[in-house]
Design an enzyme around this catalytic site. Structure first.
Site, short mmCIF file in Angstrom:
data_model
loop_
_atom_site.label_atom_id
_atom_site.label_comp_id
_atom_site.label_asym_id
_atom_site.label_seq_id
_atom_site.Cartn_x
_atom_site.Cartn_y
_atom_site.Cartn_z
N LYS A 231 18.80 -7.35 -25.94
CA LYS A 231 18.92 -8.31 -27.05
C LYS A 231 19.04 -7.59 -28.39
O LYS A 231 19.70 -8.10 -29.30
CB LYS A 231 17.75 -9.30 -27.04
CG LYS A 231 17.77 -10.18 -25.81
CD LYS A 231 17.46 -11.62 -26.08
CE LYS A 231 17.82 -12.45 -24.85
NZ LYS A 231 17.51 -13.85 -24.92
N LYS B 61 24.58 -10.24 -16.34
CA LYS B 61 23.97 -11.47 -15.83
C LYS B 61 24.51 -12.68 -16.59
O LYS B 61 24.83 -12.58 -17.78
CB LYS B 61 22.44 -11.36 -15.92
CG LYS B 61 21.74 -12.37 -16.77
CD LYS B 61 20.26 -12.13 -16.88
CE LYS B 61 19.75 -12.72 -18.20
NZ LYS B 61 19.33 -14.09 -18.17
N LYS C 26 22.85 -18.13 -20.93
CA LYS C 26 23.24 -19.33 -21.67
C LYS C 26 23.59 -19.06 -23.13
O LYS C 26 24.20 -19.89 -23.77
CB LYS C 26 22.15 -20.42 -21.56
CG LYS C 26 20.81 -20.07 -22.17
CD LYS C 26 19.89 -21.28 -22.08
CE LYS C 26 18.62 -21.01 -21.29
NZ LYS C 26 17.71 -20.04 -21.89
P1 ATP Z 1 19.18 -16.47 -23.07
O1 ATP Z 1 20.62 -16.18 -22.81
O2 ATP Z 1 18.97 -17.42 -24.21
O3 ATP Z 1 18.32 -15.25 -23.15
P2 ATP Z 1 18.86 -17.04 -20.28
O4 ATP Z 1 20.03 -17.79 -19.78
O5 ATP Z 1 18.75 -15.61 -19.94
O6 ATP Z 1 18.67 -17.27 -21.83
P3 ATP Z 1 16.06 -17.80 -19.96
O7 ATP Z 1 15.58 -19.00 -20.69
O8 ATP Z 1 15.74 -16.49 -20.57
O9 ATP Z 1 17.64 -17.86 -19.72
O10 ATP Z 1 15.58 -17.85 -18.46
C1 ATP Z 1 15.04 -18.95 -17.79
C2 ATP Z 1 14.86 -18.62 -16.33
O11 ATP Z 1 16.13 -18.47 -15.70
C3 ATP Z 1 14.12 -17.31 -16.08
O12 ATP Z 1 13.29 -17.45 -14.95
C4 ATP Z 1 15.22 -16.32 -15.79
O13 ATP Z 1 14.80 -15.24 -15.00
C5 ATP Z 1 16.20 -17.20 -15.05
N1 ATP Z 1 17.57 -16.71 -15.18
C6 ATP Z 1 18.24 -16.53 -16.34
N2 ATP Z 1 19.48 -16.09 -16.11
C7 ATP Z 1 19.60 -15.97 -14.76
C8 ATP Z 1 20.66 -15.55 -13.90
N3 ATP Z 1 21.82 -15.18 -14.39
N4 ATP Z 1 20.45 -15.56 -12.56
C9 ATP Z 1 19.25 -15.94 -12.06
N5 ATP Z 1 18.21 -16.35 -12.81
C10 ATP Z 1 18.37 -16.37 -14.14
#
Ligand code: ATP
Ligand code: LTN
Length: 336
Positions: free
Chosen positions: A119, A201, A204
């Site tokens: 980040k 990965k 969002k």
């Molecule tokens: P941001 O992009 O805002 O950091 P994010 O999409 O990574 O958000 P989080 O809110 O950080 O999402 O994660 C919520 C949950 O979803 C966590 O348990 C995280 O491990 C899971 N998660 C996030 N991205 C993935 C992915 N690509 N595959 C599987 N699990 C995921």
């Protein structure tokens, strides 16, 4: 004869940041497991809005995303009468315990966190102290409720290990302070990859065409899968190292169908990538349709959502206060 007491359920805690539209990665890596595990535990599911502030958020979007995530939790099958669905900022003890935990977390530990490194690289103009201390707030979320199990995607494993280290460290100074939590990481679908760059990965907060949102319309889902990056070969084979794009589609397809990526590859042997993309998008569209329908109904009754969040935050606040008081007392903060 002695009456047998039912054994109390263990506590399960998880959270998602309302930092954008919930993705298929969030669903397959986390949310879907919340629903599968919910029956067997006393559960808390949180919208981590304080965590979302570690990256700049547009206020109206943050508000909308928080409400939308609450509706989505319920639409995916969580029962707000049985599980506590609430908003992190509604329970002040999260921030209060985070301060204490900051005092038991080393700079060296925080600077080793890969999410912080990722980040920081992504937001080089805003490497704030909150982004650095993010894992201490996450540890506070979990430890505040004396949590046993934390279902998360693979990217959060390191944060969970740090949470366990902090809990163990503090327990050795102040015996019996915290339950040391375990991570629950699914075998497949723990790391769904980006459609535009399958070596990263799915996230969002990245560009819209890189992820499938749980609320994307069927045609948008089909279009995004059609454009998903694969490779210049033609063989459908599960090989994440050498064929990350194709393997990601196979992981998604098998996670939805409850099979294995290898079995899906076998079933599609000899076919072209177009067939894999179509099978994957149709499976995803069908799995998301009932969730989307329930979501639309729920969003038609915003008062229902805000009432749930209000009463659940009060219940969470009651539980959180109990742990925070114990922590203040054991650490020697003067009580009157
Ligand atoms: P941001 O992009 O805002 O950091 P994010 O999409 O990574 O958000 P989080 O809110 O950080 O999402 O994660 C919520 C949950 O979803 C966590 O348990 C995280 O491990 C899971 N998660 C996030 N991205 C993935 C992915 N690509 N595959 C599987 N699990 C995921
Ligand atoms: N950091 C998590 C979201 C999160 C979380 C938590 C997950 C905040 N607090 C407590 C589990 C338990 C993420 O997915 N980025």
């Amino acid at each position: 004869m002695e009456a047998t007491q039912p054994t109390p359920k263990k506590t399960l805690y998880s959270a998602i940041q309302p930092s954008g539209s919930i993705t298929l990665g969030n669903y397959l890596g986390a949310l879907r497991n919340f629903v599968l595990l919910a029956e067997d535990y006393d559960c808390l599911f949180c919208m981590a809005d304080l965590h979302a502030l570690t990256v700049r958020q547009e206020p109206a979007a943050l508000r909308r995303n928080t409400q939308s995530l609450a509706a989505l939790y319920i639409a995916c099958g969580l029962d707000p009468e049985k599980s506590l669905i609430y908003c992190q900022s509604h329970v002040p003890e999260h921030a209060e315990l985070a301060w204490i935990l900051n005092c038991f977390t080393y700079m060296g530990e925080l600077s080793r966190m890969t999410q912080f490194k990722d980040k920081s690289a992504k937001h080089a103009d805003n490497i704030n102290a909150g982004l650095f201390a993010y894992p201490a707030l996450m540890a506070a979320d979990i430890l505040l409720y004396q949590t046993h199990l934390v279902p998360v995607g693979a990217d959060q494993k390191q944060h969970l290990e740090l949470t366990r280290d902090i809990a163990t460290r503090m327990n050795s100074l102040y015996p019996g302070l915290f339950v040391v939590p375990e991570a629950y990481i699914p075998k497949t679908s723990a790391r769904i990859m980006s459609l535009s760059d399958p070596t990263r990965k799915m996230s969002k907060s990245d560009a819209e065409d890189s992820y499938i949102a749980v609320l994307d319309a069927p045609d948008v889902i089909r279009k995004k899968f059609r454009r998903a990056v694969t490779d210049s070969e033609t063989e459908i084979r599960y090989d994440p190292e050498n064929k990350p794009g194709v393997s990601n589609l196979l992981s998604i397809l098998s996670a939805i169908k409850g099979t294995t990526p290898e079995a899906e590859a076998e079933g599609l042997r000899g076919l072209q990538y177009g067939a894999l993309k179509e099978a994957t998008s149709e499976a995803v569209v069908a799995a998301l349709a009932p969730i989307q329908e329930r979501y639309q109904t729920l969003m038609g009754d915003k008062e229902y959502i805000s009432n749930i969040l209000k009463t659940n935050a009060e219940r969470a606040h009651y539980l959180a206060q109990k742990t925070l008081r114990k922590v203040y007392k054991k650490l020697g903060l003067y009580q009157v």
